[in-house]
Design a protein around this motif. Structure first.
Motif, PDB file in Angstrom:
ATOM      1  N   THR A  90       0.797  -1.239  -0.016  1.00  0.00           N
ATOM      2  CA  THR A  90       0.129   0.201  -0.119  1.00  0.00           C
ATOM      3  C   THR A  90       1.103   1.324   0.069  1.00  0.00           C
ATOM      4  N   PRO A  91       0.503   2.427  -0.517  1.00  0.00           N
ATOM      5  CA  PRO A  91      -0.708   2.632  -1.457  1.00  0.00           C
ATOM      6  C   PRO A  91      -0.375   1.897  -2.844  1.00  0.00           C
ATOM      7  N   SER A  92      -1.444   1.620  -3.554  1.00  0.00           N
ATOM      8  CA  SER A  92      -1.160   1.276  -4.955  1.00  0.00           C
ATOM      9  C   SER A  92      -0.669   2.348  -6.016  1.00  0.00           C
ATOM     10  N   HIS A  93      -1.411   3.490  -5.486  1.00  0.00           N
ATOM     11  CA  HIS A  93      -0.808   4.527  -6.315  1.00  0.00           C
ATOM     12  C   HIS A  93      -0.643   5.808  -5.372  1.00  0.00           C
ATOM     13  N   GLN A  94       0.304   6.782  -5.694  1.00  0.00           N
ATOM     14  CA  GLN A  94       0.535   7.819  -4.749  1.00  0.00           C
ATOM     15  C   GLN A  94       1.033   8.939  -5.865  1.00  0.00           C
ATOM     16  N   VAL A  95       0.545   9.968  -5.712  1.00  0.00           N
ATOM     17  CA  VAL A  95       1.127  11.209  -6.077  1.00  0.00           C
ATOM     18  C   VAL A  95       1.588  12.243  -4.989  1.00  0.00           C
ATOM     19  N   THR A  96       2.754  12.736  -5.444  1.00  0.00           N
ATOM     20  CA  THR A  96       3.297  13.657  -4.346  1.00  0.00           C
ATOM     21  C   THR A  96       4.092  14.864  -4.778  1.00  0.00           C
ATOM     22  N   GLN A  97       4.277  15.921  -4.035  1.00  0.00           N
ATOM     23  CA  GLN A  97       4.908  16.872  -4.835  1.00  0.00           C
ATOM     24  C   GLN A  97       6.445  16.636  -4.517  1.00  0.00           C
ATOM     25  N   MET A  98       7.366  17.324  -5.399  1.00  0.00           N
ATOM     26  CA  MET A  98       8.673  17.074  -5.311  1.00  0.00           C
ATOM     27  C   MET A  98       9.252  17.621  -3.988  1.00  0.00           C
ATOM     28  N   GLY A  99      10.030  16.920  -3.055  1.00  0.00           N
ATOM     29  CA  GLY A  99      10.548  17.503  -1.851  1.00  0.00           C
ATOM     30  C   GLY A  99       9.893  16.945  -0.691  1.00  0.00           C
ATOM     31  N   GLN A 100       8.615  16.040  -1.095  1.00  0.00           N
ATOM     32  CA  GLN A 100       7.828  15.575   0.057  1.00  0.00           C
ATOM     33  C   GLN A 100       8.603  14.222   0.257  1.00  0.00           C
ATOM     34  N   GLU A 101       8.181  13.998   1.435  1.00  0.00           N
ATOM     35  CA  GLU A 101       8.546  12.537   1.992  1.00  0.00           C
ATOM     36  C   GLU A 101       7.545  11.785   1.803  1.00  0.00           C
ATOM     37  N   VAL A 102       7.802  10.290   1.095  1.00  0.00           N
ATOM     38  CA  VAL A 102       6.867   9.367   1.127  1.00  0.00           C
ATOM     39  C   VAL A 102       7.201   8.007   1.594  1.00  0.00           C
ATOM     40  N   ILE A 103       6.178   7.181   2.242  1.00  0.00           N
ATOM     41  CA  ILE A 103       6.453   5.913   2.886  1.00  0.00           C
ATOM     42  C   ILE A 103       5.543   5.042   2.089  1.00  0.00           C
ATOM     43  N   LEU A 104       6.198   4.109   1.461  1.00  0.00           N
ATOM     44  CA  LEU A 104       5.714   2.882   0.973  1.00  0.00           C
ATOM     45  C   LEU A 104       5.455   1.688   1.920  1.00  0.00           C
ATOM     46  N   ARG A 105       4.521   0.949   1.953  1.00  0.00           N
ATOM     47  CA  ARG A 105       4.419   0.083   2.912  1.00  0.00           C
ATOM     48  C   ARG A 105       4.156  -1.405   2.231  1.00  0.00           C
ATOM     49  N   CYS A 106       4.900  -2.344   2.931  1.00  0.00           N
ATOM     50  CA  CYS A 106       4.566  -3.557   2.445  1.00  0.00           C
ATOM     51  C   CYS A 106       4.369  -4.696   3.473  1.00  0.00           C
ATOM     52  N   VAL A 107       3.442  -5.684   3.354  1.00  0.00           N
ATOM     53  CA  VAL A 107       3.473  -7.033   4.176  1.00  0.00           C
ATOM     54  C   VAL A 107       3.933  -8.060   3.432  1.00  0.00           C
ATOM     55  N   PRO A 108       5.242  -8.435   3.866  1.00  0.00           N
ATOM     56  CA  PRO A 108       5.594  -9.573   3.101  1.00  0.00           C
ATOM     57  C   PRO A 108       4.951 -10.970   3.558  1.00  0.00           C
ATOM     58  N   ILE A 109       5.367 -12.228   2.726  1.00  0.00           N
ATOM     59  CA  ILE A 109       4.584 -13.517   3.038  1.00  0.00           C
ATOM     60  C   ILE A 109       5.130 -13.617   4.414  1.00  0.00           C
TER      61      ILE A 109
END
Lengths: 115, 111
Positions: free
Chosen positions: A7-26
């Motif tokens: 999650t998320p499947s899609h994210q739009v962010t502005q340049m310079g912003q922080e982003v966190i992508l999340r995952c639940v492994p098997i």
């Protein structure tokens, strides 16, 4: 069949912003990975993670990137200050072990667009 | 480092056979994987070779020759749903377990 979820499947962010992508492994997997794929290009390795530490990282994985396993199930990729060239599909993956025959299973990906 | 080459595109007819070649030059070798990737989706595992020879899995087979740095993926009885990108990926030397991917071969199956 167990799967890697992101999650998320899609994210739009502005340049310079922080982003966190999340995952639940098997659930029984011990090795975790992040790969990325810029549109129209090949899948590229970013980082591998085992036993709560980075085991290997590529040149792409510079100081702007970090990974964390904040609890027993989640695995996150943080991009501290996004750049336009960070726009890509980010795939989380996991494998049961590191042996040569151990398959790496990929999640559905998080599509990041930096504007 | 790893250098992995595969054709960019291939077209075949439904019901036919297609062979996708992959050549690699690596600083070490610890297995070769084939993945299928539909547009905008995750790579899904198809096959794995670490020893020379042919591995067969239903309609898909994969072959490896380590001395030649060569593999192929054979898709038989092609179906429209097989239209996808096929990724050749090599696992590195003994202590390097990440996968290095080729650019992928886009296969288009026509009726």
């Amino acid at each position: 069949e167990p799967e890697v979820t992101q999650t998320p499947s899609h994210q739009v962010t502005q340049m310079g912003q922080e982003v966190i992508l999340r995952c639940v492994p098997i659930s029984n997997h011990l090795y975790f990975y992040w790969y990325r794929q810029i549109l129209g290009q090949k899948v590229e390795f970013l980082v591998s993670f085992y036993n709560n530490e980075i085991s290997e990282k590529s040149e792409i994985f510079d100081d702007q990137f970090s990974v964390e396993r904040p609890d027993g199930s989640n695995f996150t990729l943080k991009i501290r200050s996004t750049k336009l060239e960070d726009s890509a599909m980010y795939f989380c993956a996991s494998s049961e072990a590191r042996g040569s025959g151990n398959t790496i299973y990929f999640g559905e990906g998080s599509w990041l667009t930096v504007v | 480092g790893q250098n992995i080459d595969q054709p960019t595109e291939m077209t075949a007819t439904e019901g036919a056979i297609v062979q996708i070649n992959c050549t690699y030059q690596t600083s070490g070798f610890n297995g070769l994987f084939w993945y299928q990737q539909h547009a905008g989706e995750a790579p899904t595992f198809l096959s794995y070779n670490v020893l020379d020879g042919l591995e067969e899995k239903g309609r898909f087979s994969s072959f490896l020759s380590r001395s030649k740095g060569y593999s192929y993926l054979l898709l038989k009885e092609l179906q429209m749903k097989d239209s996808a990108s096929y990724l050749c990926a090599v696992r590195g030397p003994l202590n390097d377990y990440k996968l290095s991917f080729g650019a992928g071969t886009t296969v288009t199956v026509r009726a």
